[in-house]
Structures are given as structure tokens and as C-alpha cells.
Design an enzyme around this catalytic site. Sequence first.
Site, mmCIF file in Angstrom:
data_model
loop_
_atom_site.group_PDB
_atom_site.id
_atom_site.type_symbol
_atom_site.label_atom_id
_atom_site.label_comp_id
_atom_site.label_asym_id
_atom_site.label_seq_id
_atom_site.Cartn_x
_atom_site.Cartn_y
_atom_site.Cartn_z
ATOM 1 N N PRO A 88 39.288 14.778 25.350
ATOM 2 C CA PRO A 88 38.185 15.231 24.501
ATOM 3 C C PRO A 88 37.629 14.104 23.642
ATOM 4 O O PRO A 88 36.523 14.183 23.131
ATOM 5 C CB PRO A 88 38.821 16.340 23.657
ATOM 6 C CG PRO A 88 40.284 16.100 23.723
ATOM 7 C CD PRO A 88 40.551 15.450 25.037
ATOM 8 N N ASP A 173 18.716 17.046 42.948
ATOM 9 C CA ASP A 173 19.528 17.866 42.049
ATOM 10 C C ASP A 173 19.084 17.736 40.602
ATOM 11 O O ASP A 173 18.450 16.764 40.229
ATOM 12 C CB ASP A 173 20.987 17.379 42.114
ATOM 13 C CG ASP A 173 21.703 18.020 43.277
ATOM 14 O OD1 ASP A 173 21.150 18.979 43.845
ATOM 15 O OD2 ASP A 173 22.792 17.559 43.622
HETATM 16 N N1 LIG Z 1 37.941 18.559 26.539
HETATM 17 C C1 LIG Z 1 39.102 18.034 27.199
HETATM 18 C C2 LIG Z 1 40.386 18.419 26.722
HETATM 19 O O1 LIG Z 1 40.458 19.283 25.649
HETATM 20 C C3 LIG Z 1 41.538 17.947 27.334
HETATM 21 C C4 LIG Z 1 41.435 17.071 28.412
HETATM 22 C C5 LIG Z 1 40.185 16.671 28.897
HETATM 23 C C6 LIG Z 1 39.023 17.158 28.281
HETATM 24 N N2 LIG Z 1 37.721 16.723 28.788
HETATM 25 O O2 LIG Z 1 37.685 15.905 29.777
HETATM 26 O O3 LIG Z 1 36.657 17.173 28.290
#
Ligand SMILES: Nc1c(O)cccc1[N+](=O)[O-]
Length: 243
Positions: A88, A173
Site C-alpha cells: 500500500p 482499451d
Molecule cells: N493495498 C495493498 C495492501 O494493503 C497490501 C498489499 C498490496 C497492496 N497493493 O498493492 O495495493
Amino acid sequence: MRIDVITIFPGYLAPLREALLGRAIAAGLVDLDVHDLRDWTHDVHQAVDDAPYGGGPGMVMRPQVWGEALDAVLARDARTPRIVVPTPAGRPFTQATAQEWAGAERLLFACGRYEGIDQRVVDDARGRGLPVDEVSIGDYVLVGGEAAVLVMVEAVVRLLPGVLGNPASAEQDSFSDGLLEGPAYTRPETWRGLAVPEVLRSGNHAAIARWRRDRALERTAQRRPDLLAALPERALDKADRAF
Ligand SMILES: Nc1c(O)cccc1[N+](=O)[O-]
């Protein structure tokens, strides 16, 4: 393209062998290897995580296990991969990212769980000159990186030559020209009192192309004004500006 995925839930990646991706693997366009991180543990409990330094909730994935796993998987193929860590805290994964990665010989996805992977794993890989991308597929909380890998692998593999039956569809796309795709219709001409826009049945290809472009501009302006603002000047022609 070779794709390696390291995870504590190999079964989560089973969908990568289905449908379009499965056909790309069967056609030899993609080599996929999914590795169980626990294969590089040495204790009876196969521990892959530990308490965070500095305290706080959750657990952090141990650097020793990840270091051994990455070293072993890297050695499986002479091609240096782009290492991808879904998180994230990563930079946004976009269609441009997918297009960039589609040119890579090899991708290696490291799926974190819990509170993530000890930062030294990424720092050590970068310190050895390995390209590492920490990327996010969106601003929401997932339990781990596996779902993100499914998304990213599909977005990348569909761009590889020979994967899509009609390469033109990749060019038309959403996002490929910076705009959202407009509405699409098929038979019947009228369904539950709703008719297909007449222009699409006119056979006038110039008018159809203009209508589709206007609907894409309209939808992008309504739903993603940020994409419209990011378009380079040259991307909009005179007719677009009149819209
Ligand atoms: N958002 C998130 C997460 O909370 C945990 C691993 C990967 C991600 N992501 O790639 O967005």
C-alpha cells in the site's frame, strides 16, 4: 517472459493458470513459477514473521527467510528480473507501468503479508543493483500482496505479443489513449425499451469514431477529471477541444 512469484499462499495464484493467462503459458509465451516462501524456513514451525522492532500491532516478515528465497529464485534463471513488491506504500500501478513491464524479460513478485516485509530485504536487493519496484494497485487495505499480483500479471501478460487474439483491442482499451472507454453495445437493437444509439448502426465510420471519442471524453471528464488534466496538449485534437 518468465514470471516468478514468492508467497506463503501458492494456491492463491492458481487463477494465473486459467483462461487467457493459462493459454499464454500453454503457448510458451510465459513461464510461470510460484514458490512457497516456507520452503526457505529452517524451524519446525516454518516461521516467516516476527514482532516489529519499536513495538506496534502485527508482525513483520523476516529478512533471513526472504533473503534466502530471493537468492534461490534469482539463481533459477540467468535473466535479471524486475523485482516487484506489492504494498500500500508503493507508487501507483498504472497502464503505463504494465506497458513498461511488458518489455521485461523476467518479473519476480514478492508477496508480503502481515505488516509487510522487513525493509532491509528491498534495501539489500537494491544495494546489489537489482531493480525493485514497490507498487500499489489502490488505496485500500488488503491482507497480502497476492491479489495485487493477480491484477498486475493479467495487466502485463495481455500486452505481450501473441497473447491477445486481436492486438488492436489492447490499443483501444481504456487508459491506452489516456481516456476511459465509452459505452459499448451489442444485439438486440432494442432491449427492455432501450435502443442502441443510432450512430452505431449508421455504418458511417467517421461519425462512429467521433461519437465514441466524444463519449470517452465525456465519461473521463465526469469520472476521472485527473486523467483529462494529465493528457499532453497534443493528445486532444481540434474536434476534441470543441467537445
Ligand atoms: N493495498 C495493498 C495492501 O494493503 C497490501 C498489499 C498490496 C497492496 N497493493 O498493492 O495495493
